[in-house]
Design a protein around this motif. Structure first.
Motif, mmCIF file in Angstrom:
data_model
loop_
_atom_site.group_PDB
_atom_site.id
_atom_site.type_symbol
_atom_site.label_atom_id
_atom_site.label_comp_id
_atom_site.label_asym_id
_atom_site.label_seq_id
_atom_site.Cartn_x
_atom_site.Cartn_y
_atom_site.Cartn_z
ATOM 1 N N UNK A 138 0.841 -1.202 0.000
ATOM 2 C CA UNK A 138 0.000 0.000 0.000
ATOM 3 C C UNK A 138 0.877 1.254 0.000
ATOM 4 N N UNK A 139 0.247 2.344 -0.414
ATOM 5 C CA UNK A 139 0.942 3.626 -0.411
ATOM 6 C C UNK A 139 0.804 4.271 0.965
ATOM 7 N N UNK A 140 1.908 4.623 1.558
ATOM 8 C CA UNK A 140 1.925 5.294 2.851
ATOM 9 C C UNK A 140 2.083 6.803 2.626
ATOM 10 N N UNK A 141 1.506 7.601 3.517
ATOM 11 C CA UNK A 141 1.832 9.037 3.533
ATOM 12 C C UNK A 141 3.265 9.120 4.023
ATOM 13 N N UNK A 142 4.042 10.044 3.481
ATOM 14 C CA UNK A 142 5.448 10.091 3.906
ATOM 15 C C UNK A 142 5.935 11.514 3.996
ATOM 16 N N UNK A 143 6.756 11.774 5.001
ATOM 17 C CA UNK A 143 7.349 13.102 5.126
ATOM 18 C C UNK A 143 8.673 13.021 5.861
ATOM 19 N N UNK A 144 9.595 13.931 5.532
ATOM 20 C CA UNK A 144 10.903 13.917 6.182
ATOM 21 C C UNK A 144 10.826 14.329 7.648
ATOM 22 N N UNK A 145 11.710 13.755 8.455
ATOM 23 C CA UNK A 145 11.860 14.181 9.857
ATOM 24 C C UNK A 145 13.353 14.284 10.141
#
Ligand code: GLA
Length: 344
Positions: free
Chosen positions: A114-121
Motif C-alpha cells: 500500500x501507499x503510505x503518507x510520507x514526510x521527512x523528519x
C-alpha cells in the motif's frame, strides 16, 4: 546529514517517492513510500568501501511484480496466522488466505503493498522519514480502523532506528515488522553461509510443516537453532532440509536489548539488531531460487540473503499462552528496532 526526496513514478494517481538519507560517515539509506520500504542500505567494509547490503530492485515497477517482501514493512500481522482466522471478543474474524489455508504477512494486500503518507523528519543527530497509513476497518478481514506510523531514522552513531506506533478504534491484532534481506558481503558473495550469527535466544516455538507454531516452547540447546554463541549460518544448515525459518524467543524482556549480531568475516561488516519485540524470525532465504533478478540484474539464489524479523510470535491470536498481540481502543501499540553497523 543529508536528506533528498524525489518522485519516481505514479501509482493509482499518487506520487511514488524515493527518500535518500545519508549520515556524516557516508552510510546511505533509500526508502520509498510504497510499502514503507527500505530499498537499499550502503555501509562501509573495514577498508571504508561502501556497498549495498540488501536485496531488492532498482526501479519502483519491479516491486509490483514477484517480490518476496524485499525491505518491506509488514502488517497488520507479520508472519502467519493459522487457518487465517481468530476469535476476538467472542466474534470470529476470517482473514485473507494467501499461503495455503493460512494468512501470511498481512494477507493479499498487506502493508507492503500500500501507499503510505510520507514526510521527512530530522533533528541535530539524525535524518529520516515518517510513514503513516490508515488501515480501514475490515482490511484483509481485520477489525478496527488501525492508524499506523513507522519512522525510520539514520543517526551519526551508524544506527538505523525503526519506530512503530499504532492505535485502533476497535479491539484488533497488530504485529508489525521489517523484512529486509541482508547480505553483508555486498556483491562479493552470492550466499550468506559464512556469515557468523549470534541470536540471544535460549528457546524457540516449534512449528508444523506449514510453519504454524504447535504451541510448544523448546530449548535451542543441542539443536541447529542454537546460536547463543556465534557460529556460521552454514555450519548446521544441512540438518534442516527446509532451511532456517524459525521464530526465536528472545531472552530479553520487553526492554530494548541486543537480539542478534551478524559478522561477515571477509568484509568485516557487522550488524547488530536491538529490539523491544519478544520474538525474532530468522529466515535463511530458502524460497529464493534464482528466478528473481534484482538490483543490477543479479539473480537471487537460495541463501543469497537472510532476514531477521523482530516481531511477536506467529499465530499469537490463536495461542493464548503466547505474548498477546491484541490492541484495544485507548491503547498505543509501540515497538522499536535498531540496526547498528560497525566493522571488525
Ligand atoms: C518470512 C517467512 C518465510 C517467507 C518469507 C517471504 O520470512 O517466515 O517463510 O514467507 O517471509 O518469502
Amino acid at each position: 546529514m543529508k536528506l533528498e526526496e524525489r518522485t519516481v513514478a505514479e501509482y493509482h494517481g499518487r506520487p511514488v517517492k524515493f527518500f535518500d538519507l545519508e549520515n556524516g560517515h557516508g552510510l546511505r539509506v533509500r526508502l520509498m513510500n510504497y510499502g514503507a520500504t527500505l530499498i537499499s542500505l550502503h555501509i562501509p567494509d573495514r577498508t571504508g568501501r561502501l556497498e549495498d547490503i540488501t536485496l531488492g530492485f532498482d526501479s519502483f515497477e519491479d516491486y509490483l511484480g514477484n517480490n518476496p517482501y524485499f525491505g518491506a514493512t509488514v502488517g497488520r500481522y507479520a508472519n502467519r496466522i493459522g487457518g487465517a482466522r481468530f476469535v476476538l471478543g467472542g466474534q470470529e474474524y476470517l482473514l485473507a488466505r494467501n499461503e495455503g489455508p493460512n494468512h501470511l504477512h498481512g494477507g493479499l494486500k498487506g502493508f507492503d503493498k500500500v501507499m503510505w503518507e510520507a514526510g521527512p523528519v530530522s533533528d541535530s543527530r539524525s535524518v529520516g522519514v515518517r510513514f503513516n497509513y490508515l488501515s480501514p476497518d475490515g482490511d484483509e478481514g481485520y477489525p478496527g480502523n488501525l492508524d499506523c506510523q513507522v519512522t525510520y531514522l539514520l543517526n551519526e552513531n551508524d544506527e538505523l532506528h525503526l519506530a512503530y506506533l499504532a492505535t485502533t478504534d476497535r479491539p484488533t491484532h497488530v504485529n508489525l515488522s521489517h523484512h529486509s534481506y541482508f547480505n553483508l558481503a555486498g556483491s562479493r558473495k552470492d550466499n550468506i553461509l559464512e556469515h557468523e550469527l549470534q541470536i540471544m535466544a535460549s528457546r524457540f516455538t516449534p512449528a508444523d510443516e506449514r510453519l504454524i507454531p504447535t504451541g510448544e516452547i523448546k530449548e535451542v540447546a543441542g539443536t541447529p537453532l542454537d546460536f547463543l554463541k556465534p557460529r556460521s549460518i552454514g555450519q548446521r544448515l544441512k540438518e534442516l532440509p527446509a532451511g532456517y525459518d524459525h521464530n526465536f524467543i528472545l531472552d530479553s524482556r520487553g526492554e530494548l536489548a541486543l537480539a542478534a549480531r551478524v559478522v561477515e568475516p571477509e568484509s568485516g561488516r557487522v550488524m547488530e539488531l536491538y529490539t523491544t519485540e519478544p520474538g525474532l524470525q530468522f529466515y535463511s532465504g530458502n524460497f529464493l531460487d534464482g528466478t528473481i533478478r534484482g538490483k543490477g540484474g543479479r539473480p537471487y539464489g537460495r541463501h543469497s540473503a537472510f532476514c531477521l524479523e523482530p516481531q511477536h510470535f506467529p499465530d499469537s491470536p490463536n495461542k493464548p499462552q503466547f505474548p498477546s498481540t491484541v490492541l484495544k481502543p485507548g491503547e498505543i501499540y509501540k515497538s522499536l528496532t535498531v540496526f547498528k553497523f560497525l566493522t571488525v
